[in-house]
Design an enzyme around this catalytic site. Sequence first.
Site, mmCIF file in Angstrom:
data_model
loop_
_atom_site.group_PDB
_atom_site.id
_atom_site.type_symbol
_atom_site.label_atom_id
_atom_site.label_comp_id
_atom_site.label_asym_id
_atom_site.label_seq_id
_atom_site.Cartn_x
_atom_site.Cartn_y
_atom_site.Cartn_z
ATOM 1 N N GLY A 4 -60.236 38.631 -54.748
ATOM 2 C CA GLY A 4 -60.139 39.424 -53.517
ATOM 3 C C GLY A 4 -58.707 39.557 -53.065
ATOM 4 N N THR A 8 -59.436 40.366 -60.492
ATOM 5 C CA THR A 8 -59.259 39.070 -61.107
ATOM 6 C C THR A 8 -60.418 38.865 -62.072
ATOM 7 O OG1 THR A 8 -58.487 38.421 -58.924
ATOM 8 C CG2 THR A 8 -58.982 36.635 -60.420
ATOM 9 N N GLY A 29 -50.247 35.489 -55.912
ATOM 10 C CA GLY A 29 -51.476 35.624 -55.127
ATOM 11 C C GLY A 29 -52.272 34.337 -55.122
ATOM 12 N N ASP A 30 -53.562 34.468 -54.874
ATOM 13 C CA ASP A 30 -54.397 33.274 -54.782
ATOM 14 C C ASP A 30 -54.806 32.726 -56.136
ATOM 15 O OD1 ASP A 30 -55.961 35.640 -55.098
ATOM 16 O OD2 ASP A 30 -57.754 34.559 -54.442
ATOM 17 N N GLY A 88 -55.649 38.424 -52.100
ATOM 18 C CA GLY A 88 -55.081 37.093 -52.295
ATOM 19 C C GLY A 88 -54.393 36.505 -51.083
ATOM 20 N N ARG A 143 -44.391 38.223 -56.654
ATOM 21 C CA ARG A 143 -45.499 37.946 -55.736
ATOM 22 C C ARG A 143 -46.530 37.052 -56.419
ATOM 23 N NH1 ARG A 143 -51.379 39.169 -56.023
ATOM 24 N NH2 ARG A 143 -52.134 39.118 -53.892
#
Lengths: 308, 308
Positions: B228, B176, B206-207, B230, B204
């Site tokens: 990291g 990221t 993620g965070d 996610g 998908r």
Amino acid sequence: MKVTLAIHGGAGNILKKNMAPERIAAYEKALAETLHAAYDLLKRGGSALDAVEQAVCLLEDCPLFNAGRGAVLNALGEHEMDASMMDGKSGAAGAVTMVQQIKNPISLARAVMEKTPHVFIGGQGAEDFARSIGMPLMDKTYFHDEYRYRQWEKLRHTTTVSLDHNVSGNEKKFGTVGAVAFDAQGNLAAATSTGGMMNKMKGRIGDSPLIGVATYANNESCAISCTGHGEIFIKQVVAYDIHCLMQYKGMSLREACNFVVNQKLVQVKGEGGLIAIDKNGEVEIVFNTPGMFRAMKTAAKEAVAIFR
Amino acid sequence: MKVTLAIHGGAGNILKKNMAPERIAAYEKALAETLHAAYDLLKRGGSALDAVEQAVCLLEDCPLFNAGRGAVLNALGEHEMDASMMDGKSGAAGAVTMVQQIKNPISLARAVMEKTPHVFIGGQGAEDFARSIGMPLMDKTYFHDEYRYRQWEKLRHTTTVSLDHNVSGNEKKFGTVGAVAFDAQGNLAAATSTGGMMNKMKGRIGDSPLIGVATYANNESCAISCTGHGEIFIKQVVAYDIHCLMQYKGMSLREACNFVVNQKLVQVKGEGGLIAIDKNGEVEIVFNTPGMFRAMKTAAKEAVAIFR
């Protein structure tokens, strides 16, 4: 063997004077049937996770509520549904967003949790995944509801987005559906599902599919499902905030829910509410709107209500 | 006039022995140039919001990092990018997910924040919105990178998903990109952008696009950008957790970051790290992986680093 269940069908400007008695009765019946079915599952030794999934599926299947079959329409006149689920025992979670043909988005959220390495899947990818695990996709006519369509027609040429409950003095049902449960093993679970805000922009994602925002469960603290103005709930990280107030500040569930819903959210004009159960099985239902479709059942008490 | 900036380009199993000296130099140069450009903006009186947007745009434009131009490929060999931004002064936030043709997803996240009633928009709806505000859509070849394609080819027939840094002993760049800033008015802002995990399922999320998870800013506490694994970061609600530890438990930024990254995340095998700035402009950079692409600058100190 203590078990506890609470469900909601959205909060908002829901006033008795705007609802016909037969509509009130229809909502109360749907809430009571859902409550009893999922509570019975818990009484038979079913898991909190199974109970919240069943409760939310029943609410998704009921066209009275803005989720699944009763989902509202976005600015293009399409359905886009969101759902999320969390297991308080394992900390596992699953969520889907922008699905259009899934009968029960909450069951797809559970499949994401149990059958993929991911937590959150959106759009076509989520529907492809549903197909890959043999979940049937519904024809879009399944979701068509004349009442929803007329609601949307009033808004379609405006830039107004609505939780449903701000539409020209109508009976203002909506928001979201959700469930929280405490099972005989002492495990907590939470689930939330929605069709979002009426006339929302295509692709708008609200709070309902977001872990820590609308849905959170942790056996150390509580299980929560929220409903309300999603954008504000996102920025306030509502569900996890309640967990943190309990864990870091030592508040009870009641204190934390009241502080977040009736103080913090009110300060930022964040209309809505939530249902919650703590690790001892105690239920809290708190909302800062005139009404909230809600029901709860413990060994000692059962309640189904809409208005304040 | 105190201003502070920190940026990251992902954390992971980044080891000196696996990276050629010229690649190390290329990363250090890209980080330093980004740091200086955004710090100069702050020194000229620019806002924290402008600084984090500029920093993330520069990292998105650099093919070395997994965001924007350098985004990794999903299981179908497509790019799907996510970004989010939060303004610590107003509490406003914006985010996008699953965009495929946006040169700078972080600028689209900012436009969602400033030009729509929503916080989070995904997929085609986000690209339609970009077009409606005159943001140019890039041809997909803009994002094509031979190195990424070869990485993906190694994984495509497997079910392995990867942050980039677990690919067969390679140099393991990724994750990221992100930035946090403290401006001369004392305002905080945070921004995060990513191409996600390599070989992820289509759709998908993620965070990185999630407010309270990878990105959070609040002038009362801190600004945070995470990188990291996610899925684990989502379930831990990482960024908001740090805010809550400061606000509810009275921890310093350093204590909160260390507790979350080096204790809570380690317990659940959540690899990654974060950059943070508190309301006094103090910087923390914490990671539980062998390396993290990172840089920070205050009036007193400047640092660019990759390894532990």
